[in-house]
Design a protein around this motif. Structure first.
Motif, PDB file in Angstrom:
ATOM      1  N   ARG A   1       0.849  -1.186   0.000  1.00 51.48           N
ATOM      2  CA  ARG A   1       0.000   0.000   0.000  1.00 51.48           C
ATOM      3  C   ARG A   1       0.886   1.238   0.000  1.00 51.48           C
ATOM      4  O   ARG A   1       2.040   1.197   0.419  1.00 51.48           O
ATOM      5  N   ASP A   2       0.302   2.338  -0.384  1.00 48.05           N
ATOM      6  CA  ASP A   2       1.067   3.577  -0.421  1.00 48.05           C
ATOM      7  C   ASP A   2       1.554   3.998   0.956  1.00 48.05           C
ATOM      8  O   ASP A   2       2.542   4.698   1.096  1.00 48.05           O
ATOM      9  N   ASP A   3       0.812   3.552   2.026  1.00 51.80           N
ATOM     10  CA  ASP A   3       1.164   4.021   3.359  1.00 51.80           C
ATOM     11  C   ASP A   3       2.041   3.045   4.128  1.00 51.80           C
ATOM     12  O   ASP A   3       2.236   3.213   5.318  1.00 51.80           O
ATOM     13  N   ASP A   4       2.523   2.000   3.480  1.00 49.22           N
ATOM     14  CA  ASP A   4       3.346   1.043   4.222  1.00 49.22           C
ATOM     15  C   ASP A   4       4.838   1.275   4.015  1.00 49.22           C
ATOM     16  O   ASP A   4       5.665   0.494   4.456  1.00 49.22           O
ATOM     17  N   GLY A   5       5.177   2.332   3.289  1.00 55.92           N
ATOM     18  CA  GLY A   5       6.574   2.651   3.078  1.00 55.92           C
ATOM     19  C   GLY A   5       7.192   1.952   1.891  1.00 55.92           C
ATOM     20  O   GLY A   5       8.362   2.175   1.585  1.00 55.92           O
ATOM     21  N   LEU A   6       6.450   1.068   1.201  1.00 58.05           N
ATOM     22  CA  LEU A   6       7.011   0.307   0.091  1.00 58.05           C
ATOM     23  C   LEU A   6       6.387   0.667  -1.254  1.00 58.05           C
ATOM     24  O   LEU A   6       7.061   0.611  -2.274  1.00 58.05           O
ATOM     25  N   GLY A   7       5.092   0.989  -1.267  1.00 57.80           N
ATOM     26  CA  GLY A   7       4.421   1.241  -2.537  1.00 57.80           C
ATOM     27  C   GLY A   7       5.103   2.318  -3.354  1.00 57.80           C
ATOM     28  O   GLY A   7       5.373   2.140  -4.544  1.00 57.80           O
ATOM     29  N   ASP A   8       5.424   3.432  -2.731  1.00 57.95           N
ATOM     30  CA  ASP A   8       6.050   4.542  -3.451  1.00 57.95           C
ATOM     31  C   ASP A   8       7.435   4.171  -3.975  1.00 57.95           C
ATOM     32  O   ASP A   8       7.791   4.494  -5.113  1.00 57.95           O
TER      33      ASP A   8
ATOM     34  N   LEU B   1       8.684   1.184  -4.625  1.00 61.08           N
ATOM     35  CA  LEU B   1       8.649   0.184  -5.691  1.00 61.08           C
ATOM     36  C   LEU B   1       8.185   0.799  -7.008  1.00 61.08           C
ATOM     37  O   LEU B   1       8.692   0.437  -8.081  1.00 61.08           O
ATOM     38  N   GLN B   2       7.238   1.729  -6.935  1.00 66.06           N
ATOM     39  CA  GLN B   2       6.831   2.433  -8.145  1.00 66.06           C
ATOM     40  C   GLN B   2       7.992   3.266  -8.684  1.00 66.06           C
ATOM     41  O   GLN B   2       8.243   3.313  -9.890  1.00 66.06           O
ATOM     42  N   TRP B   3       8.716   3.916  -7.776  1.00 65.90           N
ATOM     43  CA  TRP B   3       9.891   4.713  -8.158  1.00 65.90           C
ATOM     44  C   TRP B   3      10.926   3.834  -8.845  1.00 65.90           C
ATOM     45  O   TRP B   3      11.489   4.198  -9.881  1.00 65.90           O
ATOM     46  N   ALA B   4      11.176   2.652  -8.294  1.00 64.55           N
ATOM     47  CA  ALA B   4      12.160   1.742  -8.889  1.00 64.55           C
ATOM     48  C   ALA B   4      11.688   1.218 -10.233  1.00 64.55           C
ATOM     49  O   ALA B   4      12.479   1.090 -11.181  1.00 64.55           O
ATOM     50  N   ALA B   5      10.382   0.910 -10.349  1.00 66.75           N
ATOM     51  CA  ALA B   5       9.854   0.369 -11.600  1.00 66.75           C
ATOM     52  C   ALA B   5       9.994   1.359 -12.744  1.00 66.75           C
ATOM     53  O   ALA B   5      10.081   0.963 -13.913  1.00 66.75           O
ATOM     54  N   GLU B   6      10.041   2.637 -12.419  1.00 68.92           N
ATOM     55  CA  GLU B   6      10.208   3.663 -13.450  1.00 68.92           C
ATOM     56  C   GLU B   6      11.675   3.921 -13.780  1.00 68.92           C
ATOM     57  O   GLU B   6      11.975   4.712 -14.680  1.00 68.92           O
ATOM     58  N   ARG B   7      12.588   3.249 -13.075  1.00 66.84           N
ATOM     59  CA  ARG B   7      14.027   3.484 -13.261  1.00 66.84           C
ATOM     60  C   ARG B   7      14.800   2.172 -13.402  1.00 66.84           C
ATOM     61  O   ARG B   7      15.932   2.059 -12.962  1.00 66.84           O
ATOM     62  N   LEU B   8      14.186   1.180 -14.024  1.00 69.54           N
ATOM     63  CA  LEU B   8      14.815  -0.136 -14.108  1.00 69.54           C
ATOM     64  C   LEU B   8      16.112  -0.100 -14.913  1.00 69.54           C
ATOM     65  O   LEU B   8      16.988  -0.947 -14.704  1.00 69.54           O
ATOM     66  N   ALA B   9      16.236   0.846 -15.828  1.00 73.44           N
ATOM     67  CA  ALA B   9      17.457   0.922 -16.641  1.00 73.44           C
ATOM     68  C   ALA B   9      18.640   1.442 -15.850  1.00 73.44           C
ATOM     69  O   ALA B   9      19.791   1.302 -16.281  1.00 73.44           O
ATOM     70  N   GLU B  10      18.384   2.014 -14.683  1.00 70.52           N
ATOM     71  CA  GLU B  10      19.470   2.549 -13.865  1.00 70.52           C
ATOM     72  C   GLU B  10      20.073   1.453 -12.984  1.00 70.52           C
ATOM     73  O   GLU B  10      19.405   0.466 -12.668  1.00 70.52           O
ATOM     74  N   PRO B  11      21.326   1.600 -12.562  1.00 70.86           N
ATOM     75  CA  PRO B  11      21.990   0.574 -11.731  1.00 70.86           C
ATOM     76  C   PRO B  11      21.532   0.649 -10.280  1.00 70.86           C
ATOM     77  O   PRO B  11      22.266   1.070  -9.384  1.00 70.86           O
ATOM     78  N   LEU B  12      20.286   0.233 -10.029  1.00 70.29           N
ATOM     79  CA  LEU B  12      19.713   0.318  -8.688  1.00 70.29           C
ATOM     80  C   LEU B  12      20.311  -0.742  -7.764  1.00 70.29           C
ATOM     81  O   LEU B  12      20.588  -1.868  -8.181  1.00 70.29           O
ATOM     82  N   THR B  13      20.486  -0.382  -6.523  1.00 71.32           N
ATOM     83  CA  THR B  13      20.961  -1.313  -5.506  1.00 71.32           C
ATOM     84  C   THR B  13      19.950  -1.372  -4.368  1.00 71.32           C
ATOM     85  O   THR B  13      19.053  -0.523  -4.257  1.00 71.32           O
ATOM     86  N   VAL B  14      20.112  -2.363  -3.499  1.00 70.88           N
ATOM     87  CA  VAL B  14      19.252  -2.459  -2.322  1.00 70.88           C
ATOM     88  C   VAL B  14      19.415  -1.215  -1.462  1.00 70.88           C
ATOM     89  O   VAL B  14      18.444  -0.693  -0.896  1.00 70.88           O
ATOM     90  N   GLU B  15      20.625  -0.716  -1.384  1.00 70.12           N
ATOM     91  CA  GLU B  15      20.877   0.496  -0.605  1.00 70.12           C
ATOM     92  C   GLU B  15      20.109   1.683  -1.181  1.00 70.12           C
ATOM     93  O   GLU B  15      19.586   2.515  -0.426  1.00 70.12           O
ATOM     94  N   ASP B  16      20.031   1.790  -2.523  1.00 68.94           N
ATOM     95  CA  ASP B  16      19.274   2.871  -3.149  1.00 68.94           C
ATOM     96  C   ASP B  16      17.799   2.802  -2.753  1.00 68.94           C
ATOM     97  O   ASP B  16      17.184   3.819  -2.403  1.00 68.94           O
ATOM     98  N   LEU B  17      17.225   1.601  -2.840  1.00 66.67           N
ATOM     99  CA  LEU B  17      15.813   1.432  -2.515  1.00 66.67           C
ATOM    100  C   LEU B  17      15.556   1.685  -1.031  1.00 66.67           C
ATOM    101  O   LEU B  17      14.567   2.321  -0.660  1.00 66.67           O
ATOM    102  N   ALA B  18      16.446   1.182  -0.194  1.00 59.88           N
ATOM    103  CA  ALA B  18      16.277   1.376   1.248  1.00 59.88           C
ATOM    104  C   ALA B  18      16.367   2.858   1.610  1.00 59.88           C
ATOM    105  O   ALA B  18      15.585   3.360   2.432  1.00 59.88           O
ATOM    106  N   ARG B  19      17.309   3.554   0.992  1.00 60.86           N
ATOM    107  CA  ARG B  19      17.454   4.987   1.261  1.00 60.86           C
ATOM    108  C   ARG B  19      16.202   5.735   0.829  1.00 60.86           C
ATOM    109  O   ARG B  19      15.717   6.630   1.536  1.00 60.86           O
TER     110      ARG B  19
END
Length: 334
Positions: free
Chosen positions: A219-226, A228-246
């Motif tokens: 859900r948007d209010d569980d700290g993950l929805g936003d 994951l949507q942000w990451a899904a729009e940037r799949l071509a970038e070299p994303l790391t777990v640290e990036d998502l956690a930050r």
């Protein structure tokens, strides 16, 4: 629009002779009927041809009118057993002999054999799961393994795909497998659009865990929805777990735990699934060379794309493109 023929899907209706079809047994049957029985000509034309096959319903809580006898399973492209009566699972009663015979005949004729939840007991009784990896709802996998020791029972996954034989856990995992079948037949784009119409996640990989603490999309209010949507729009970038956690304002360890609890997968597995799905869409909808698709999907080099794609989808990117652009695969020749 995909114009490939999706083929005939036959659902084996197996009512309990004592009480008829129960509401619980209707659940997986209704899921399969919804996915394969409602045409979507704007997505694929023709859609699937659906058959309800059985020896008749003795009544009970619900009464079903089948369109074919069990012989209707034999010449179908895909045969699905949505469930078996509780007496088969809980009391050890035998799967009806006529159903077992029809399932064996369908498999021998080349049909793709599928079970949802307790339907695995019927495929196992027909000997179709011997030596194969299979699953069912985790509440019933112990009985399945005890009664059919030649079956490699995995109680941890949403569904298994052994090529011509596929099995799923119960409840929403049945929908995951049905959408997986659509993805195999008609491509990721059609499956994704159908999932959106059903208001469900477009793709949960079969290897995800059955038992997760919150088996719903973030859900948007569980700290993950936003994030994951942000990451899904940037799949071509070299994303790391640290990036998502930050981005989620969590420590990497907390983010890993929260995603595992919520989605039943790790951050790196989630990223890989999303990137392969993006590659599928690009292969279907563009003429981009594999090298560019690897970059745009975030899988990197063409070699890396081929390796992950083959492992996840089961075919090479070039074979996938030939199958789904511009049209889907034909139904089985007879």
């Amino acid at each position: 629009m995909n114009t490939g023929s999706a083929g005939t899907v036959a659902l084996a209706v197996v009512p309990d002779p004592r009480v008829g079809t129960t509401l619980w047994e209707m659940y997986e049957l209704a899921i399969a009927a919804t996915v394969f029985g409602i045409p979507h000509p704007d997505l694929a034309d023709p859609w699937y041809e659906l058959r309800l096959c059985g020896d008749g319903d003795p009544g009970g809580v619900l009464s079903l009118r089948t369109t074919h006898g069990l012989d209707g399973l034999v010449d179908a492209d895909t045969v699905i057993v949505p469930s078996v009566p509780d007496a088969v699972v809980e009391d050890g009663e035998e799967v009806p002999a006529r159903l077992v015979e029809a399932l064996r005949a369908a498999a021998a004729s080349g049909a793709r054999m599928v079970s949802l939840c307790t339907g695995a007991f019927a495929l196992a009784a027909a000997g179709l799961l011997d030596g194969r990896r299979a699953t069912a709802h985790w509440q019933h996998t112990a009985q399945l393994a005890a009664r059919h020791p030649d079956v490699v029972v995995d109680d941890s996954v949403l569904y298994t795909d052994e090529g011509s034989v596929l099995t799923s856990a119960g409840a929403t995992a049945a929908l995951d497998l049905c959408l997986h079948l659509v993805r195999k037949d008609l491509g990721a784009t059609v499956a994704g659009q159908l999932a959106r119409r059903l208001v469900v996640p477009a793709h949960r990989a079969g290897g995800q865990a059955q038992f997760i603490e919150a088996p719903v999309p973030p859900r948007d209010d569980d700290g993950l929805g936003d994030v994951l949507q942000w990451a899904a729009e940037r799949l071509a970038e070299p994303l790391t777990v640290e990036d998502l956690a930050r981005r989620a304002r969590m420590s990497p360890r907390t983010f890993h735990r929260r995603l595992q609890e919520t989605c039943g997968t790790t951050p790196l597995q989630w990223l890989l699934q999303q990137r392969v799905a993006r590659a599928q869409t690009l292969l279907e909808s563009t003429d981009l060379p594999v090298e560019q698709i690897g970059g745009r999907s975030g899988l990197g080099t063409a070699a890396n794309l081929r390796r992950h794609f083959l492992r996840t989808v089961g075919v090479s990117p070039s074979d996938y493109r030939r199958a789904f652009r511009p049209s889907g695969p034909p139904s089985r020749d007879r």
